[in-house]
Structures are given as C-alpha cells and as structure tokens.
Design a protein around this motif. Structure first.
Motif, PDB file in Angstrom:
ATOM      1  N   GLY A  97      37.418  28.044  52.269  1.00 58.42           N
ATOM      2  CA  GLY A  97      38.723  28.559  51.866  1.00 58.42           C
ATOM      3  C   GLY A  97      38.865  28.622  50.355  1.00 58.42           C
ATOM      4  N   LEU A  98      38.401  27.585  49.660  1.00 57.12           N
ATOM      5  CA  LEU A  98      38.468  27.582  48.194  1.00 57.12           C
ATOM      6  C   LEU A  98      37.589  28.673  47.593  1.00 57.12           C
ATOM      7  N   ILE A  99      36.404  28.860  48.151  1.00 53.56           N
ATOM      8  CA  ILE A  99      35.518  29.923  47.668  1.00 53.56           C
ATOM      9  C   ILE A  99      36.176  31.285  47.863  1.00 53.56           C
ATOM     10  N   GLY A 100      36.813  31.463  49.008  1.00 51.76           N
ATOM     11  CA  GLY A 100      37.488  32.730  49.271  1.00 51.76           C
ATOM     12  C   GLY A 100      38.613  33.009  48.297  1.00 51.76           C
ATOM     13  N   VAL A 101      39.376  31.987  47.960  1.00 55.23           N
ATOM     14  CA  VAL A 101      40.478  32.159  47.005  1.00 55.23           C
ATOM     15  C   VAL A 101      39.935  32.526  45.627  1.00 55.23           C
ATOM     16  N   VAL A 102      38.885  31.849  45.183  1.00 57.64           N
ATOM     17  CA  VAL A 102      38.300  32.135  43.874  1.00 57.64           C
ATOM     18  C   VAL A 102      37.699  33.539  43.854  1.00 57.64           C
ATOM     19  N   PHE A 103      36.962  33.909  44.903  1.00 55.23           N
ATOM     20  CA  PHE A 103      36.353  35.228  44.979  1.00 55.23           C
ATOM     21  C   PHE A 103      37.419  36.320  44.960  1.00 55.23           C
ATOM     22  N   THR A 104      38.440  36.153  45.768  1.00 55.96           N
ATOM     23  CA  THR A 104      39.533  37.127  45.815  1.00 55.96           C
ATOM     24  C   THR A 104      40.234  37.217  44.460  1.00 55.96           C
ATOM     25  N   GLY A 105      40.466  36.089  43.832  1.00 60.33           N
ATOM     26  CA  GLY A 105      41.105  36.081  42.514  1.00 60.33           C
ATOM     27  C   GLY A 105      40.289  36.825  41.475  1.00 60.33           C
ATOM     28  N   LEU A 106      38.965  36.660  41.505  1.00 59.24           N
ATOM     29  CA  LEU A 106      38.114  37.368  40.550  1.00 59.24           C
ATOM     30  C   LEU A 106      38.128  38.873  40.784  1.00 59.24           C
ATOM     31  N   ILE A 107      38.121  39.289  42.031  1.00 54.19           N
ATOM     32  CA  ILE A 107      38.166  40.722  42.337  1.00 54.19           C
ATOM     33  C   ILE A 107      39.511  41.318  41.903  1.00 54.19           C
ATOM     34  N   VAL A 108      40.591  40.609  42.168  1.00 49.69           N
ATOM     35  CA  VAL A 108      41.916  41.093  41.753  1.00 49.69           C
ATOM     36  C   VAL A 108      42.009  41.134  40.229  1.00 49.69           C
ATOM     37  N   ALA A 109      41.466  40.129  39.557  1.00 47.54           N
ATOM     38  CA  ALA A 109      41.473  40.119  38.092  1.00 47.54           C
ATOM     39  C   ALA A 109      40.678  41.300  37.534  1.00 47.54           C
ATOM     40  N   ALA A 110      39.548  41.613  38.158  1.00 49.27           N
ATOM     41  CA  ALA A 110      38.762  42.772  37.722  1.00 49.27           C
ATOM     42  C   ALA A 110      39.542  44.066  37.927  1.00 49.27           C
ATOM     43  N   ALA A 111      40.278  44.154  39.023  1.00 49.97           N
ATOM     44  CA  ALA A 111      41.084  45.354  39.283  1.00 49.97           C
ATOM     45  C   ALA A 111      42.214  45.488  38.259  1.00 49.97           C
ATOM     46  N   VAL A 112      42.869  44.393  37.952  1.00 48.81           N
ATOM     47  CA  VAL A 112      43.962  44.423  36.971  1.00 48.81           C
ATOM     48  C   VAL A 112      43.426  44.810  35.599  1.00 48.81           C
ATOM     49  N   ARG A 113      42.289  44.223  35.225  1.00 44.33           N
ATOM     50  CA  ARG A 113      41.699  44.573  33.941  1.00 44.33           C
ATOM     51  C   ARG A 113      41.288  46.053  33.918  1.00 44.33           C
ATOM     52  N   GLY A 114      40.808  46.551  35.037  1.00 38.70           N
ATOM     53  CA  GLY A 114      40.447  47.958  35.107  1.00 38.70           C
ATOM     54  C   GLY A 114      41.640  48.867  34.861  1.00 38.70           C
ATOM     55  N   VAL A 115      42.770  48.529  35.449  1.00 37.38           N
ATOM     56  CA  VAL A 115      43.992  49.316  35.238  1.00 37.38           C
ATOM     57  C   VAL A 115      44.438  49.219  33.780  1.00 37.38           C
ATOM     58  N   GLN A 116      44.394  48.020  33.222  1.00 31.72           N
ATOM     59  CA  GLN A 116      44.823  47.841  31.832  1.00 31.72           C
ATOM     60  C   GLN A 116      43.934  48.615  30.857  1.00 31.72           C
ATOM     61  N   GLU A 117      42.623  48.477  31.011  1.00 28.83           N
ATOM     62  CA  GLU A 117      41.704  49.164  30.099  1.00 28.83           C
ATOM     63  C   GLU A 117      41.816  50.680  30.234  1.00 28.83           C
ATOM     64  N   ALA A 118      41.940  51.167  31.464  1.00 28.06           N
ATOM     65  CA  ALA A 118      42.082  52.617  31.655  1.00 28.06           C
ATOM     66  C   ALA A 118      43.401  53.114  31.057  1.00 28.06           C
ATOM     67  N   ALA A 119      44.458  52.334  31.172  1.00 23.96           N
ATOM     68  CA  ALA A 119      45.745  52.724  30.574  1.00 23.96           C
ATOM     69  C   ALA A 119      45.661  52.748  29.050  1.00 23.96           C
ATOM     70  N   HIS A 120      45.006  51.763  28.468  1.00 24.08           N
ATOM     71  CA  HIS A 120      44.851  51.747  27.014  1.00 24.08           C
ATOM     72  C   HIS A 120      44.018  52.934  26.534  1.00 24.08           C
ATOM     73  N   ARG A 121      42.972  53.261  27.271  1.00 26.13           N
ATOM     74  CA  ARG A 121      42.133  54.388  26.899  1.00 26.13           C
ATOM     75  C   ARG A 121      42.922  55.692  27.024  1.00 26.13           C
ATOM     76  N   ALA A 122      43.748  55.802  28.084  1.00 21.98           N
ATOM     77  CA  ALA A 122      44.543  57.021  28.266  1.00 21.98           C
ATOM     78  C   ALA A 122      45.560  57.169  27.146  1.00 21.98           C
ATOM     79  N   GLU A 123      46.120  56.066  26.670  1.00 20.96           N
ATOM     80  CA  GLU A 123      47.091  56.125  25.558  1.00 20.96           C
ATOM     81  C   GLU A 123      46.411  56.582  24.270  1.00 20.96           C
ATOM     82  N   ARG A 124      45.196  56.082  24.037  1.00 22.89           N
ATOM     83  CA  ARG A 124      44.489  56.416  22.790  1.00 22.89           C
ATOM     84  C   ARG A 124      44.035  57.878  22.765  1.00 22.89           C
ATOM     85  N   THR A 125      43.657  58.390  23.940  1.00 23.61           N
ATOM     86  CA  THR A 125      43.108  59.742  23.959  1.00 23.61           C
ATOM     87  C   THR A 125      44.148  60.836  24.197  1.00 23.61           C
ATOM     88  N   GLY A 126      45.269  60.459  24.722  1.00 28.89           N
ATOM     89  CA  GLY A 126      46.160  61.570  25.014  1.00 28.89           C
ATOM     90  C   GLY A 126      47.554  61.180  25.116  1.00 28.89           C
TER      91      GLY A 126
END
Length: 126
Positions: A97-126
């Motif tokens: 259960g603990l491994i699952g929570v950590v794994f899920t948290g890392l995947i969600v964190a990667a998704a959030v960072r992906g949205v943030q970085e893509a938004a920053h790039r979209a602001e800079r380019t257009g």
C-alpha cells in the motif's frame, strides 16, 4: 478577475503536456523502476510466505489471484476478496500500500509538472 480562456493567455497543447510529463518521468526512472522491482519482490513474498486466502471459500490463492491482490492493494482499492493470513502477509500488504501511494504520487507529480512546464512554454512562445 479575468477568465483564463478569455484574457488572451496561450493554452498548452496536449502533446506538449505529455512530452513534458515523459521528460519528468524519465528523470524519475530510477525511482520508478526501483518501486516496480520492490512491488515484484513483495508480490513473490506474498505468494510464498503471506498465505493469501480467498474469502469466498477459504482456499489458498493461486499465483494469479495473489498478483491481483497485490495490485489491488498497491492501488489502495482493497476489495477484500483475497486476504493475507500470516503476520508476514499483513506487513507485506501494508508495504504494498505504501509503495502504491508513493508510485501514484510520483506519477501525479510528473503530470502536474508537465502541465506547468507546457503552460510556461506556451506563455513564452505565444
């Protein structure tokens, strides 16, 4: 208060979000692979020493049912149709259960960072 879609802000594209998420997951690959290997080891341990039992007919679980139980436990769903009956199995289930929570948290964190970085790039380019 301005509307995010009506104030001229550039919106990130789905492809860019997925690309940034994949880059972040690539940086986390050692941790993610380590968690997957630990999941496999705990699943093997559950099968041999955890004494998982089907609750419907109280018979020992087959390998497929044990893998199913470990996956459901790691996803923190926990249906209760297969349960460990030894002390090792219960500790093993808690670790899964603990491994699952950590794994899920890392995947969600990667998704959030992906949205943030893509938004920053979209602001800079257009």
């Amino acid at each position: 208060m301005g509307n995010a879609t009506g104030d001229g802000a550039a919106r990130p594209r789905t492809g860019e979000i997925l690309k940034e998420m994949a880059i972040t997951a690539w940086y986390l690959r050692a941790v993610l692979i380590g968690l997957l290997l630990l999941f496999v080891l705990l699943t093997i341990g559950m099968y041999y020493w955890g004494a998982p039992v089907e609750t419907a007919n109280r018979t020992p679980s087959r390998l497929g049912e044990t893998v199913y139980f470990c996956a459901i436990t790691a996803l923190t769903i926990g249906y209760g149709d297969v349960v460990p009956t030894s002390a090792f199995g219960r500790i093993d289930a808690a670790c899964l259960g603990l491994i699952g929570v950590v794994f899920t948290g890392l995947i969600v964190a990667a998704a959030v960072r992906g949205v943030q970085e893509a938004a920053h790039r979209a602001e800079r380019t257009g």
